[in-house]
Design a protein around this motif. Structure first.
Motif, PDB file in Angstrom:
ATOM      1  N   ASP A  78      63.236  -7.030 -70.746  1.00  0.00           N
ATOM      2  CA  ASP A  78      63.465  -6.027 -71.776  1.00  0.00           C
ATOM      3  C   ASP A  78      63.658  -6.713 -73.134  1.00  0.00           C
TER       4      ASP A  78
ATOM      5  N   PRO B 154      73.080  -4.650 -74.673  1.00  0.00           N
ATOM      6  CA  PRO B 154      72.314  -5.243 -73.569  1.00  0.00           C
ATOM      7  C   PRO B 154      73.206  -5.604 -72.386  1.00  0.00           C
TER       8      PRO B 154
ATOM      9  N   ASP C 225      78.644  -6.930 -77.032  1.00  0.00           N
ATOM     10  CA  ASP C 225      79.293  -5.998 -77.958  1.00  0.00           C
ATOM     11  C   ASP C 225      80.318  -6.696 -78.846  1.00  0.00           C
TER      12      ASP C 225
ATOM     13  N   TYR D 126      65.528  -6.320 -77.023  1.00  0.00           N
ATOM     14  CA  TYR D 126      66.545  -5.657 -77.825  1.00  0.00           C
ATOM     15  C   TYR D 126      66.479  -6.142 -79.273  1.00  0.00           C
TER      16      TYR D 126
ATOM     17  N   GLY E  27      75.761   0.583 -80.302  1.00  0.00           N
ATOM     18  CA  GLY E  27      74.396   0.956 -79.952  1.00  0.00           C
ATOM     19  C   GLY E  27      74.072   0.697 -78.496  1.00  0.00           C
ATOM     20  N   ASP E  28      72.826   0.318 -78.231  1.00  0.00           N
ATOM     21  CA  ASP E  28      72.360   0.054 -76.863  1.00  0.00           C
ATOM     22  C   ASP E  28      72.750  -1.373 -76.473  1.00  0.00           C
TER      23      ASP E  28
ATOM     24  N   THR F 258      74.087  -3.025 -85.073  1.00  0.00           N
ATOM     25  CA  THR F 258      73.761  -2.033 -84.056  1.00  0.00           C
ATOM     26  C   THR F 258      72.601  -2.521 -83.206  1.00  0.00           C
ATOM     27  N   TRP F 259      72.784  -2.479 -81.883  1.00  0.00           N
ATOM     28  CA  TRP F 259      71.724  -2.858 -80.956  1.00  0.00           C
ATOM     29  C   TRP F 259      70.786  -1.674 -80.707  1.00  0.00           C
ATOM     30  N   ARG F 260      69.507  -1.966 -80.520  1.00  0.00           N
ATOM     31  CA  ARG F 260      68.527  -0.935 -80.131  1.00  0.00           C
ATOM     32  C   ARG F 260      67.618  -1.504 -79.051  1.00  0.00           C
ATOM     33  N   LYS F 261      67.506  -0.792 -77.933  1.00  0.00           N
ATOM     34  CA  LYS F 261      66.552  -1.190 -76.907  1.00  0.00           C
ATOM     35  C   LYS F 261      65.164  -0.727 -77.332  1.00  0.00           C
TER      36      LYS F 261
END
Length: 345
Positions: A224, A192, A170, A226, A189-190, A234-237
């Motif tokens: 996973d 990790p 983050d 990301y 966001g998501d 912005t992170w997205r899984k």
């Protein structure tokens, strides 16, 4: 080319060479006179003109700046094997703190840095802002170069009081390779989970991260994926149907709409560990791992089938001579045609 592990490679599209750097060898490591490179035009290994004179390291990162032809090297560790008996940098112990660059193309480097007179293979230590304390000596991280300028450092771990402290996702550290200054970037966001020894790759404005391991127990593996949007940070899984087994110490590269995942140390469902020699393709448009790969829609440049000679003063001179010869031949042809025409009349 000796077998290596935990090394890095960069690909220089101008000179069509893959350049490995650092790493560990199964039978110890002894430095060669010249770095080995792989030429994609001739599909063969060979010795380059770059002298192998820097102390080696492993679990570091390297990225290539296209406009300068410099390999930007950051982080990592050295030990008596990789250092080949040399004294490690004073104050660094077994960890590398600062950013170094290896000049792979002195013509491009000196053309961009007009005050520089670096030679091929020079190892230059950046003399700008020092590395932030929180990531000094980082290992098991990944780095991606955005817009040929900003090196984004992702994850990894540093030792604090003899314990591995993994870096969060983050708050990222970014190094401007032109101004030699660091800054931080908050992400949302998501986010990790903490991990190391994953792989990251870039596609357009997005950075993708796959796999990794928790180095505090070395038993928590990830498979996973990301996505980080570098416009909004912005992170997205992402969905991962048909994902390969959880793994770390693997590679991932981008080719067109595909992420290509290769090798790695994996965790099997029966609780055993081992290496993986298979290759996996993730389709960014369909957002799934696929069993078939198609080069359709991938540019010739990305496939490296569009080879161009780098433009220099010498190539301009050769082009001018060739043009003059073409014009001369055309004039001679016109002269003979006119001569024949007037002779017949």
């Amino acid at each position: 080319m000796p077998p290596l592990a935990q090394h890095t490679t960069v690909y220089d599209r101008v000179n069509h060479v893959i350049v490995p750097f650092g790493g560990q060898s199964p039978n110890g490591f002894s430095k060669a006179i010249n770095l080995a490179v792989y030429c994609s035009m001739f599909q063969a290994w060979g010795a380059s003109n770059v002298l192998d004179r820097d102390i080696r390291r492993y679990v570091h990162t390297s990225v290539l700046q296209d406009k300068t032809g410099d390999m930007i090297i950051f982080g990592g560790a050295s030990d008596p094997t990789t250092a080949d008996g040399q004294d490690l940098n004073a104050g660094n112990g077994e960890r590398w703190f600062d950013v170094n660059r290896l000049v792979l193309d002195d013509a491009r480097h000196n053309a961009y840095n007009t005050s520089s007179n670096a030679t091929l293979g020079s190892i230059l230590k950046d003399d700008g802002q020092g590395t932030p304390d929180v990531i000094r000596g980082v290992i098991h991280h990944s780095s991606v170069l955005l817009n040929d300028t900003l090196m984004v450092v992702l994850g990894g771990d540093v030792y604090v009081n003899e314990s591995a402290v993994m870096q969060p996702f983050d708050l990222l550290h970014i190094y401007n390779v032109d101004t030699m200054k660091w800054h931080t970037q908050e992400c949302t966001g998501d986010i990790p989970p903490l991990r190391c020894a994953f792989s990251a790759s870039q596609h357009e404005r997005h950075i993708y991260m796959f796999g990794g391991v928790n180095v505090n127990d070395w038993s928590t593996f990830f498979n996973d994926l990301y996505e980080l949007d570098t416009l909004t940070w912005t992170w997205r899984k992402m969905p991962t149907p048909n994902a390969p087994s959880p793994r770390y110490a693997h590679q991932m590269k981008t080719l067109g709409k595909y992420l290509i995942v290769t090798h790695g140390f994996i965790y099997y469902e029966d609780g055993t560990n081992g290496g993986d020699e298979d290759i996996y393709f993730y389709d960014l448009q369909k957002e799934t791992f696929v069993t078939r790969y198609s080069p359709s829609g991938i540019s010739k440049r990305e496939l490296d089938t569009e080879w161009r000679v780098q433009r220099t003063g010498a190539t301009d001179a050769v082009s001018a001579v060739c043009l003059l010869l073409v014009v001369l031949v055309a004039l001679i042809a016109v002269y003979y045609m006119l001569s024949m025409l007037f002779t017949r009349s």
